[in-house]
Motif scaffolding. Structure first.
Motif, PDB file in Angstrom:
ATOM      1  N   LEU A 144       0.569  -7.299 -67.928  1.00  0.00           N
ATOM      2  CA  LEU A 144       0.086  -6.564 -69.498  1.00  0.00           C
ATOM      3  C   LEU A 144       1.064  -5.419 -69.582  1.00  0.00           C
ATOM      4  CD1 LEU A 144      -4.042  -6.843 -69.066  1.00  0.00           C
ATOM      5  CD2 LEU A 144      -2.429  -8.297 -70.453  1.00  0.00           C
ATOM      6  N   ARG A 145       1.215  -4.676 -68.651  1.00  0.00           N
ATOM      7  CA  ARG A 145       2.016  -3.381 -68.866  1.00  0.00           C
ATOM      8  C   ARG A 145       3.475  -3.377 -69.004  1.00  0.00           C
ATOM      9  NH1 ARG A 145       0.985   1.313 -66.315  1.00  0.00           N
ATOM     10  NH2 ARG A 145       1.943   2.200 -68.196  1.00  0.00           N
ATOM     11  N   ASP A 146       3.918  -5.092 -68.645  1.00  0.00           N
ATOM     12  CA  ASP A 146       5.287  -5.229 -68.783  1.00  0.00           C
ATOM     13  C   ASP A 146       6.112  -4.635 -67.654  1.00  0.00           C
ATOM     14  OD1 ASP A 146       7.306  -6.610 -70.098  1.00  0.00           O
ATOM     15  OD2 ASP A 146       7.874  -5.085 -71.284  1.00  0.00           O
ATOM     16  N   TYR A 147       5.550  -4.576 -66.737  1.00  0.00           N
ATOM     17  CA  TYR A 147       6.423  -4.256 -65.506  1.00  0.00           C
ATOM     18  C   TYR A 147       7.417  -5.087 -65.179  1.00  0.00           C
ATOM     19  CZ  TYR A 147       3.293  -0.719 -63.033  1.00  0.00           C
ATOM     20  OH  TYR A 147       2.645   0.377 -62.763  1.00  0.00           O
ATOM     21  N   TYR A 148       8.578  -4.521 -65.088  1.00  0.00           N
ATOM     22  CA  TYR A 148       9.793  -5.396 -64.699  1.00  0.00           C
ATOM     23  C   TYR A 148       9.703  -6.509 -63.507  1.00  0.00           C
ATOM     24  CZ  TYR A 148      14.668  -6.541 -64.354  1.00  0.00           C
ATOM     25  OH  TYR A 148      15.933  -7.242 -64.380  1.00  0.00           O
ATOM     26  N   PHE A 149       9.147  -5.701 -62.305  1.00  0.00           N
ATOM     27  CA  PHE A 149       8.582  -6.476 -61.154  1.00  0.00           C
ATOM     28  C   PHE A 149       7.798  -5.779 -60.517  1.00  0.00           C
ATOM     29  CE2 PHE A 149       9.194  -8.773 -57.242  1.00  0.00           C
ATOM     30  CZ  PHE A 149       9.073  -9.924 -57.402  1.00  0.00           C
ATOM     31  N   HIS A 150       6.959  -6.320 -59.687  1.00  0.00           N
ATOM     32  CA  HIS A 150       5.706  -5.947 -59.015  1.00  0.00           C
ATOM     33  C   HIS A 150       5.931  -6.311 -57.541  1.00  0.00           C
ATOM     34  CE1 HIS A 150       1.738  -5.058 -57.455  1.00  0.00           C
ATOM     35  NE2 HIS A 150       1.974  -3.888 -57.823  1.00  0.00           N
ATOM     36  N   GLY A 151       6.268  -5.397 -56.556  1.00  0.00           N
ATOM     37  CA  GLY A 151       6.296  -5.705 -55.166  1.00  0.00           C
ATOM     38  C   GLY A 151       7.729  -5.367 -54.554  1.00  0.00           C
ATOM     39  N   THR A 152       7.781  -4.663 -53.768  1.00  0.00           N
ATOM     40  CA  THR A 152       9.098  -4.178 -53.069  1.00  0.00           C
ATOM     41  C   THR A 152       8.864  -4.944 -51.844  1.00  0.00           C
ATOM     42  OG1 THR A 152       7.896  -2.278 -52.159  1.00  0.00           O
ATOM     43  CG2 THR A 152       9.307  -1.920 -54.118  1.00  0.00           C
ATOM     44  N   ALA A 153       9.806  -4.767 -50.902  1.00  0.00           N
ATOM     45  CA  ALA A 153       9.792  -5.634 -49.702  1.00  0.00           C
ATOM     46  C   ALA A 153       9.851  -7.259 -49.878  1.00  0.00           C
ATOM     47  CB  ALA A 153       8.882  -5.330 -48.793  1.00  0.00           C
ATOM     48  N   ASP A 154       9.054  -7.853 -49.216  1.00  0.00           N
ATOM     49  CA  ASP A 154       8.743  -9.302 -49.284  1.00  0.00           C
ATOM     50  C   ASP A 154       8.862  -9.850 -50.646  1.00  0.00           C
ATOM     51  OD1 ASP A 154       8.737  -9.251 -46.485  1.00  0.00           O
ATOM     52  OD2 ASP A 154       6.670 -10.015 -46.482  1.00  0.00           O
ATOM     53  N   PRO A 155       8.158  -9.332 -51.569  1.00  0.00           N
ATOM     54  CA  PRO A 155       8.245 -10.037 -52.920  1.00  0.00           C
ATOM     55  C   PRO A 155       9.614 -10.034 -53.639  1.00  0.00           C
ATOM     56  CG  PRO A 155       6.262  -8.647 -52.858  1.00  0.00           C
ATOM     57  CD  PRO A 155       6.959  -8.462 -51.615  1.00  0.00           C
ATOM     58  N   MET A 156      10.615  -8.969 -53.322  1.00  0.00           N
ATOM     59  CA  MET A 156      11.697  -9.033 -53.620  1.00  0.00           C
ATOM     60  C   MET A 156      12.560 -10.102 -53.028  1.00  0.00           C
ATOM     61  SD  MET A 156      12.132  -6.083 -55.231  1.00  0.00           S
ATOM     62  CE  MET A 156      13.555  -5.179 -55.307  1.00  0.00           C
ATOM     63  N   THR A 157      12.412 -10.387 -51.761  1.00  0.00           N
ATOM     64  CA  THR A 157      13.297 -11.596 -51.119  1.00  0.00           C
ATOM     65  C   THR A 157      12.571 -12.775 -51.625  1.00  0.00           C
ATOM     66  OG1 THR A 157      13.471 -10.307 -49.103  1.00  0.00           O
ATOM     67  CG2 THR A 157      13.434 -12.623 -48.979  1.00  0.00           C
ATOM     68  N   HIS A 158      11.486 -13.089 -52.017  1.00  0.00           N
ATOM     69  CA  HIS A 158      10.963 -14.224 -52.750  1.00  0.00           C
ATOM     70  C   HIS A 158      11.236 -14.508 -54.053  1.00  0.00           C
ATOM     71  CE1 HIS A 158       8.286 -15.079 -49.321  1.00  0.00           C
ATOM     72  NE2 HIS A 158       7.697 -13.695 -49.473  1.00  0.00           N
ATOM     73  N   LEU A 159      11.641 -13.098 -54.753  1.00  0.00           N
ATOM     74  CA  LEU A 159      12.371 -13.390 -56.135  1.00  0.00           C
ATOM     75  C   LEU A 159      13.821 -13.803 -55.977  1.00  0.00           C
ATOM     76  CD1 LEU A 159      12.570 -12.793 -59.181  1.00  0.00           C
ATOM     77  CD2 LEU A 159      12.911 -10.564 -58.621  1.00  0.00           C
TER      78      LEU A 159
END
Length: 629
Positions: free
Chosen positions: A107-122
């Protein structure tokens, strides 16, 4: 009475409500929907403009007020109203309110949410979308395939599709937990208690399960759908036999088990480690069925559809997928070596927890404080689960039908092997994996705990009237929802930082990799730059350049960088790093003065800055005329 009824396959009609409908329930629902709409709009019109240490304080207060009114009104109506469709609307309102909280980064238009593992999954999703890798090249490609599918169909950017996937899995969990509870116990408020129990999101513990792009956590939430299919199959009435003119059980319920086969295949693709928990559940149920068929042939379990064929199919799919690479063998070797180390006295049980406890104490917090914030609700549901499990195993449960008792027995006995797995991970100090398996245990505890609350409400209504008993439960769940929502996102409340990733962070890291001279490593503050390289450039580069991004600055060395390193280095510092170390971690490893001292040191040159990311070049201390590239 037919055989099917004797087995408890048919649930008797529910007792109709005799209490008059309260005049204020419908207006309160209207106010709840209106305020929730206003809350969502207030969050949507206040997008994040930079890094926020806490999502809670950065989100407009109007959002939280609207969500509080919506949840409060939904609780009152759901527990007090005597009209089914009104209660159903209240549950829809409550679920929508919680989904709006879960969707705040969206909703708040985060560019992305989640450092570490989520970055690798992206990065993996980007590699899959671009064709640089295939689904067979990823150990658990299910989440990434789903994100790519949504991106291509809906047109979302891939980073937004990945965030949207987390909401879909939360919706699956919120939908199927109350459906499971309805199959485990009967009563007029069963669905209500099931929905609000689901909204507590007990499988999320912030140690090894997190509500972000984390395949193990999302697969745990998805497992509620598998449990529902299991219970639904066991409560099937079977087929009608014309000779005996009775309903006879069948070994497989074709429709349900076909769907179950597809779902079991998908859970292996979502995350094999969580699929192993589900496989243990299936094997345990098969053992229970076999034992009751041999020793208690008069028990309803002996007539349930057999789970042998689906379990063999599940085991085959699991073995074929996991043994095709070295992943399974490396994981098994790691676990066995840790356990052997504990047996030989080389490993201390709970060493990871002890180390974290020391860090928590160093910043003025305490283990009891964090336990209350993170595990109090889990402890309450665990205690209720223990009671329900004991009653189910001892066949002392007083219920209208025998079918729910049988299904409760399956889940109760399945807790034992799963608990043993948790203890094996704990004594072996296998990273923080024990808390992953605790997440799945809490899924089952949510179901059985909700059963206990349904029974408690039923007993309470024999003592006091519906409005009073319902009001008591509404207040209780209101307090539990506050405790559940407060640590839902990482924030200083639990002594952690928000894991928001801004566009400036992504661009800053990408520029840092562009500026980098070949052979000169890039170091991060506490977090390795490799995660941002995964997100910006994909994961396929790792085998060639992983060495350059796998390092971090040693603790308490920011004020003496040149003397710390004997060769040139890049050091990347972000606003997130400063906020985390100074405010969230209260200068435990890096102080405010150290950050300020970086640019005052000789031999340190700032190469790049974009407002949120600064890149510094640490000159080789063996020469004085080294210039940053």
């Amino acid at each position: 009475m037919t055989a099917a009824t004797a087995r408890g396959a048919r649930t008797p009609p529910r007792r109709t409500e005799t209490n008059p409908e309260r005049w204020w329930t419908k207006p309160l629902l209207t106010v709840g929907f209106l305020t929730l709409t206003g809350a969502i709009l207030s969050a949507k019109t206040a997008p994040a403009t930079g890094y926020e240490l806490s999502l809670y304080t950065a989100t407009p207060i109007l959002f939280w007020v609207g969500v509080a009114i919506a949840l409060g009104g939904a609780l009152l109506v759901a527990f007090v109203s005597s009209v089914r469709w009104v209660r159903s609307l209240a549950l829809v309102l409550a679920a929508t309110a919680m989904l709006s909280v879960l969707g705040l980064p969206f909703l708040r238009d985060y560019y992305f949410h989640g450092t570490a593992d989520p970055m690798t999954h992206l990065g993996l999703a980007k590699d899959l979308n671009s064709g640089r890798t295939s689904p067979f090249g990823i150990m658990y490609p299910g989440i990434h395939i789903l994100a790519v599918f949504i991106s291509r169909v809906v047109g979302y950017p891939l980073r937004r599709s990945v965030l949207f996937v987390t909401l879909l899995f939360a919706l699956v969990y919120i939908l199927f937990v109350p459906l499971c509870v309805r199959l485990l116990v009967s009563g007029p408020r069963t669905t209500t208690i099931g929905v609000f129990s689901a909204l507590l999101l007990l499988p999320i513990n912030h140690i090894s399960t997190h509500f972000r792009v984390h395949p193990f956590t999302l697969t745990t939430l998805y497992s509620a759908f598998i449990v529902f299919l299991l219970l639904k199959a066991f409560l099937s009435e079977g087929r009608y036999d014309r000779r005996s003119k009775r309903s006879k059980p069948v070994d497989t319920v074709a429709g349900t088990f076909v769907v179950l086969a597809v779902v079991l295949t998908s859970v292996v693709l979502f995350h094999p480690q969580q699929a192993l928990n589900v496989l243990i559940l299936f094997v345990t149920i098969c053992d229970i069925q076999l034992l009751y068929r041999v020793f208690r042939s008069d028990h309803p379990i002996s007539e349930h559809p057999r789970l042998y064929a689906p379990t063999l199919f599940f085991l085959g799919v699991y073995a074929l997928w996991t043994t095709r690479t070295s992943w399974f063998y490396r994981l098994a070797d790691k676990h066995l070596s840790k356990i052997a180390g504990y047996i030989q006295g080389e490993t201390v049980a709970g060493k990871q927890i002890q180390a974290q406890g020391d860090s928590i104490a160093a910043i003025g917090a305490s283990i009891p404080e964090l336990f209350v914030k993170l595990f109090l609700l889990s402890a309450v549901y665990t205690a209720i689960t223990a009671v329900i499990a004991l009653l189910s195993v001892s066949h002392a449960f007083d219920d209208e039908t025998t079918a729910p008792q049988s299904t409760r027995l399956y889940l109760s006995l399945s807790l034992l092997p799963l608990l043993m797995v948790f203890l094996v991970y704990f004594v072996g100090s296998i990273s923080k994996m024990q808390f992953r398996h605790l997440g799945f245990l809490m899924l089952l505890a949510t179901l059985l705990g909700a059963v206990g609350l349904c029974v408690a409400l039923k007993r309470l209504r024999h003592t006091i009237s519906l409005p009073r008993s319902g009001l008591l439960f509404a207040v209780g769940f209101a307090l539990m929802l506050v405790l559940a929502i407060a640590p839902l996102y990482q924030s200083p409340y639990i002594h952690k930082q928000n894991v928001q990733v801004t566009e400036m962070q992504m661009e800053g890291y990408d520029q840092a990799f562009e500026h980098q001279t070949n052979g000169v490593p890039v170091l991060g503050i506490r977090m390795e730059p490799t995660r941002y390289a995964d997100a910006t450039r994909g994961v396929q580069w790792r085998s060639e350049r992983e060495r350059l991004y796998r390092q971090t600055v040693p603790f308490n060395t920011l004020s003496q960088l040149q003397t710390t390193f004997r060769s040139p280095r890049y050091v990347i510092v972000t606003r997130l790093d400063r906020e985390r170390e100074i405010n969230a971690y209260q200068q435990l490893r890096f102080s405010k003065e150290e950050f300020q001292a970086i640019e005052r040191q000789s031999g340190i040159n700032r190469v790049m800055s974009n407002g949120e990311v600064q890149l510094y070049y640490v000159v080789d201390n063996s020469t004085t005329d080294d210039e940053p590239p």
